[in-house]
Design a protein around this motif. Structure first.
Motif, PDB file in Angstrom:
ATOM      1  N   LYS A 200      27.770  47.272  47.236  1.00  0.00           N
ATOM      2  CA  LYS A 200      28.874  46.691  46.408  1.00  0.00           C
ATOM      3  C   LYS A 200      28.610  47.418  44.511  1.00  0.00           C
ATOM      4  O   LYS A 200      28.427  47.833  44.085  1.00  0.00           O
ATOM      5  CB  LYS A 200      27.903  45.491  45.539  1.00  0.00           C
ATOM      6  CG  LYS A 200      27.428  45.161  47.212  1.00  0.00           C
ATOM      7  CD  LYS A 200      27.259  42.952  46.564  1.00  0.00           C
ATOM      8  CE  LYS A 200      26.825  42.736  47.766  1.00  0.00           C
ATOM      9  NZ  LYS A 200      27.714  41.837  48.391  1.00  0.00           N
ATOM     10  N   ILE A 201      30.038  47.872  44.687  1.00  0.00           N
ATOM     11  CA  ILE A 201      30.273  49.237  44.224  1.00  0.00           C
ATOM     12  C   ILE A 201      31.252  48.606  43.136  1.00  0.00           C
ATOM     13  O   ILE A 201      33.373  48.026  43.450  1.00  0.00           O
ATOM     14  CB  ILE A 201      30.749  50.515  44.659  1.00  0.00           C
ATOM     15  CG1 ILE A 201      29.520  50.958  45.059  1.00  0.00           C
ATOM     16  CG2 ILE A 201      31.561  52.022  43.516  1.00  0.00           C
ATOM     17  CD1 ILE A 201      29.982  52.560  46.033  1.00  0.00           C
ATOM     18  N   ILE A 202      31.658  48.442  41.419  1.00  0.00           N
ATOM     19  CA  ILE A 202      33.044  48.226  41.139  1.00  0.00           C
ATOM     20  C   ILE A 202      33.208  49.620  40.673  1.00  0.00           C
ATOM     21  O   ILE A 202      32.863  50.927  39.560  1.00  0.00           O
ATOM     22  CB  ILE A 202      32.968  47.522  39.928  1.00  0.00           C
ATOM     23  CG1 ILE A 202      31.513  46.042  40.789  1.00  0.00           C
ATOM     24  CG2 ILE A 202      33.655  47.392  38.981  1.00  0.00           C
ATOM     25  CD1 ILE A 202      31.438  45.165  39.592  1.00  0.00           C
ATOM     26  N   ALA A 210      45.417  51.624  33.629  1.00  0.00           N
ATOM     27  CA  ALA A 210      44.150  51.039  33.585  1.00  0.00           C
ATOM     28  C   ALA A 210      43.403  50.321  35.426  1.00  0.00           C
ATOM     29  O   ALA A 210      44.744  48.913  34.900  1.00  0.00           O
ATOM     30  CB  ALA A 210      42.800  51.205  32.524  1.00  0.00           C
ATOM     31  N   SER A 211      42.746  50.212  36.176  1.00  0.00           N
ATOM     32  CA  SER A 211      42.609  49.053  36.833  1.00  0.00           C
ATOM     33  C   SER A 211      41.158  49.192  37.479  1.00  0.00           C
ATOM     34  O   SER A 211      40.343  50.448  36.959  1.00  0.00           O
ATOM     35  CB  SER A 211      43.658  48.760  37.595  1.00  0.00           C
ATOM     36  OG  SER A 211      43.589  50.322  38.670  1.00  0.00           O
ATOM     37  N   ILE A 212      40.251  48.557  37.475  1.00  0.00           N
ATOM     38  CA  ILE A 212      39.412  47.314  37.958  1.00  0.00           C
ATOM     39  C   ILE A 212      39.331  47.656  39.451  1.00  0.00           C
ATOM     40  O   ILE A 212      40.277  46.090  39.659  1.00  0.00           O
ATOM     41  CB  ILE A 212      38.447  47.202  37.155  1.00  0.00           C
ATOM     42  CG1 ILE A 212      39.400  46.807  35.357  1.00  0.00           C
ATOM     43  CG2 ILE A 212      37.060  47.008  37.419  1.00  0.00           C
ATOM     44  CD1 ILE A 212      38.522  48.541  35.048  1.00  0.00           C
ATOM     45  N   LYS A 307      34.703  41.509  31.129  1.00  0.00           N
ATOM     46  CA  LYS A 307      35.450  40.245  31.729  1.00  0.00           C
ATOM     47  C   LYS A 307      35.313  40.685  33.171  1.00  0.00           C
ATOM     48  O   LYS A 307      35.389  40.148  34.135  1.00  0.00           O
ATOM     49  CB  LYS A 307      36.456  39.545  30.838  1.00  0.00           C
ATOM     50  CG  LYS A 307      36.094  38.918  30.008  1.00  0.00           C
ATOM     51  CD  LYS A 307      37.362  37.889  29.359  1.00  0.00           C
ATOM     52  CE  LYS A 307      38.303  38.489  29.145  1.00  0.00           C
ATOM     53  NZ  LYS A 307      39.685  37.627  28.491  1.00  0.00           N
ATOM     54  N   TYR A 308      36.009  41.470  33.398  1.00  0.00           N
ATOM     55  CA  TYR A 308      36.678  41.798  34.431  1.00  0.00           C
ATOM     56  C   TYR A 308      35.309  42.565  35.644  1.00  0.00           C
ATOM     57  O   TYR A 308      35.537  42.132  36.318  1.00  0.00           O
ATOM     58  CB  TYR A 308      37.450  43.131  34.996  1.00  0.00           C
ATOM     59  CG  TYR A 308      39.091  42.423  34.955  1.00  0.00           C
ATOM     60  CD1 TYR A 308      39.362  41.810  36.443  1.00  0.00           C
ATOM     61  CD2 TYR A 308      39.591  42.671  33.940  1.00  0.00           C
ATOM     62  CE1 TYR A 308      40.326  41.219  36.515  1.00  0.00           C
ATOM     63  CE2 TYR A 308      40.856  42.114  34.119  1.00  0.00           C
ATOM     64  CZ  TYR A 308      41.238  41.276  35.029  1.00  0.00           C
ATOM     65  OH  TYR A 308      42.367  40.894  34.910  1.00  0.00           O
ATOM     66  N   ILE A 309      34.155  43.033  34.988  1.00  0.00           N
ATOM     67  CA  ILE A 309      33.575  43.863  35.554  1.00  0.00           C
ATOM     68  C   ILE A 309      32.411  42.519  35.622  1.00  0.00           C
ATOM     69  O   ILE A 309      32.301  42.630  36.894  1.00  0.00           O
ATOM     70  CB  ILE A 309      32.367  44.473  34.870  1.00  0.00           C
ATOM     71  CG1 ILE A 309      33.194  46.236  34.937  1.00  0.00           C
ATOM     72  CG2 ILE A 309      31.375  44.685  35.006  1.00  0.00           C
ATOM     73  CD1 ILE A 309      33.076  47.153  33.800  1.00  0.00           C
ATOM     74  N   TYR A 312      33.777  40.515  38.735  1.00  0.00           N
ATOM     75  CA  TYR A 312      34.263  40.723  40.383  1.00  0.00           C
ATOM     76  C   TYR A 312      32.416  41.556  40.200  1.00  0.00           C
ATOM     77  O   TYR A 312      32.024  41.468  41.694  1.00  0.00           O
ATOM     78  CB  TYR A 312      34.277  42.154  39.974  1.00  0.00           C
ATOM     79  CG  TYR A 312      35.219  42.640  40.014  1.00  0.00           C
ATOM     80  CD1 TYR A 312      36.602  41.681  40.167  1.00  0.00           C
ATOM     81  CD2 TYR A 312      36.500  43.357  39.556  1.00  0.00           C
ATOM     82  CE1 TYR A 312      38.093  41.097  39.815  1.00  0.00           C
ATOM     83  CE2 TYR A 312      37.792  43.341  39.334  1.00  0.00           C
ATOM     84  CZ  TYR A 312      38.976  42.606  39.844  1.00  0.00           C
ATOM     85  OH  TYR A 312      39.505  42.274  39.855  1.00  0.00           O
ATOM     86  N   ILE A 313      31.587  40.898  39.598  1.00  0.00           N
ATOM     87  CA  ILE A 313      29.617  40.776  40.200  1.00  0.00           C
ATOM     88  C   ILE A 313      29.735  39.690  40.898  1.00  0.00           C
ATOM     89  O   ILE A 313      29.041  39.082  41.905  1.00  0.00           O
ATOM     90  CB  ILE A 313      28.940  41.406  38.579  1.00  0.00           C
ATOM     91  CG1 ILE A 313      28.892  42.257  37.901  1.00  0.00           C
ATOM     92  CG2 ILE A 313      27.774  40.425  39.454  1.00  0.00           C
ATOM     93  CD1 ILE A 313      28.637  42.439  37.125  1.00  0.00           C
ATOM     94  N   ALA A 314      30.131  38.710  39.668  1.00  0.00           N
ATOM     95  CA  ALA A 314      30.454  37.126  40.977  1.00  0.00           C
ATOM     96  C   ALA A 314      30.586  37.546  41.995  1.00  0.00           C
ATOM     97  O   ALA A 314      30.640  36.783  42.888  1.00  0.00           O
ATOM     98  CB  ALA A 314      31.191  36.572  39.445  1.00  0.00           C
ATOM     99  N   VAL A 315      32.046  37.928  42.311  1.00  0.00           N
ATOM    100  CA  VAL A 315      32.964  37.798  43.015  1.00  0.00           C
ATOM    101  C   VAL A 315      32.067  39.299  44.556  1.00  0.00           C
ATOM    102  O   VAL A 315      31.559  38.483  45.982  1.00  0.00           O
ATOM    103  CB  VAL A 315      34.426  38.403  43.406  1.00  0.00           C
ATOM    104  CG1 VAL A 315      34.652  39.286  44.756  1.00  0.00           C
ATOM    105  CG2 VAL A 315      35.364  38.130  42.503  1.00  0.00           C
ATOM    106  N   LEU A 316      31.885  40.020  44.328  1.00  0.00           N
ATOM    107  CA  LEU A 316      30.862  40.707  45.311  1.00  0.00           C
ATOM    108  C   LEU A 316      29.404  39.998  45.395  1.00  0.00           C
ATOM    109  O   LEU A 316      28.889  40.403  46.950  1.00  0.00           O
ATOM    110  CB  LEU A 316      30.677  42.422  44.731  1.00  0.00           C
ATOM    111  CG  LEU A 316      31.783  43.454  44.403  1.00  0.00           C
ATOM    112  CD1 LEU A 316      31.311  44.233  43.617  1.00  0.00           C
ATOM    113  CD2 LEU A 316      32.403  43.499  46.059  1.00  0.00           C
TER     114      LEU A 316
END
Length: 395
Positions: A200-202, A210-212, A307-309, A312-316
């Protein structure tokens, strides 16, 4: 040995890179950029490996002349003749939901890329001009299209659909597409090699744009840019995510046109609006000297990243590694440090000495950190060259 030419056409520019490919090794033998295409003061800047950088004033009314001048410069030290070229790969910004991966270019593909110009009006028309110019100059050379959007085509519907009337999705193709796909693909695959698993990588591609992205077992499941590259986290001159009523309010309140508000959000916002600078080197210098606007801009930028990180931790359902790449990601010492310190609850411990380094592949968290953090310089041109080899030459 094969020779692969990679081309990236902008609205008034053309970047290129020539590779020698031998037994899986990709060596850059020439690179450069044609600038101000269509203007009176067009210029070609290039450097062949082992030679000095050169700049030449050229007459380049269109991309056709730019392609001819690039090929001419390659014959002046990088190629003996054009028959040495094995294939040409093109970076294409917008592939819509048509292209799930890179493809060999045919007349039908050219029409489809042109048909997506409404979604990328500054880029796709220029890409088509570049492809046609190469076809005219090198009619027997295979060409490959590599799309910024294709890596994100694995997102599930719940990640790419907007809560708008279905007609807007069906008729106008309004959905999340995502961008910087070749960069996210490259650095996530390299990160997987470093940690010994896909995991699981961000990935945080942080340049002027910029994009995450959230990547689960090698597959993109979400990304911060949306229908256009204006969405997502704060950028150099782009505002990123804002209340969607704000543009309508500004139009009404200040009497501006939709075009003027679009220009504001794309070119006059972001870090430039917050502190007067869009270059992170200037912003870091201001931050360190106590400039209040630069301090606020940096904190706001980091807050948006976090906020995005976190999302995405929650999504992953967790995270194994976080990657920083592109101009700010590879050089932004302060931003990386602040992000890592805020994420200490994940068991991340910053390696402050390693984090001081610039534009080098390195782990910037300590070895005993539960979540690893890396800087991995991106190489989008290499991804394009590799896909071109695979599709055009089956290698």
């Amino acid at each position: 040995m094969e020779k692969i030419l990679v081309i990236n056409c902008g609205s008034s520019s053309l970047k290129f890179q020539l590779y020698d490919v031998d037994n899986g090794n990709y060596n850059v033998v020439s690179k450069g950029i044609a600038e101000r295409i269509g203007q009176a003061n067009s210029i070609l800047k290039y450097q062949h490996t082992g030679s000095d950088k050169k700049e030449e004033l050229m007459s380049m009314p269109t991309h056709a002349e730019a392609i001819k001048d690039v090929l001419k410069c390659l014959l002046n030290g990088a190629l003996q003749n054009l028959e040495e070229l094995s294939a040409v790969g093109h970076r294409i910004v917008q592939g819509g939901d048509i292209f799930k991966g890179s493809v060999l270019i045919t007349d039908e593909v050219i029409e489809q890329i042109a048909g997506l110009s409404d979604l990328a009006p500054l880029h796709n028309p220029a890409h088509v001009l570049g492809i046609k110019a190469v076809k005219a100059a090198l009619p027997n050379i295979p060409q490959v299209a590599v799309f910024d959007t294709s890596f994100h085509q694995t997102m599930p519907p719940e990640a790419y659909r907007y809560a708008l009337p279905e007609d807007q999705y069906v008729r106008n193709k309004i959905r999340r597409y995502g961008f910087h796909g070749t960069s996210h693909k490259y650095v996530s695959e390299r990160c997987a090699e470093l940690i010994g698993k896909k995991g699981k990588i961000i990935t945080c591609h942080m340049g002027n744009g910029a994009s995450i992205s959230a990547i689960d077992n090698g597959v993109c499941v979400d990304t911060s840019m949306g229908f256009t590259p204006l969405a997502g986290t704060i950028m150099g001159t782009r505002c990123g995510d804002i209340d969607p009523y704000i543009p309508l309010y500004i139009e009404k309140k200040d009497g501006l046109s939709a075009h003027e508000v679009n220009e504001m959000m794309n070119k006059q916002s972001g870090m430039l609006a917050l502190c007067g600078y869009s270059d992170n080197r200037d912003i870091e210098a201001g931050y360190l000297s106590g400039n209040e606007k630069c301090i606020l801009a940096t904190k706001t930028y980091v807050h948006a990243l976090l906020k995005y990180i976190g999302a995405y931790i929650a999504v992953l359902g967790g995270v194994d590694a976080i990657v920083f790449t592109a101009g700010v990601g590879e050089h932004g010492v302060i931003i990386r440090q602040l992000v890592m310190e805020h994420l200490s609850y994940l068991g991340i411990k910053p390696d402050y000495e390693n984090n001081k380094k610039h534009a080098t592949e390195i782990m910037i968290s300590t070895p005993d950190s539960k979540v690893k953090v890396f800087v991995i310089p991106t190489d989008e041109e290499l991804v394009i060259a590799q896909d071109t080899m695979r599709l055009a030459l089956h290698k």
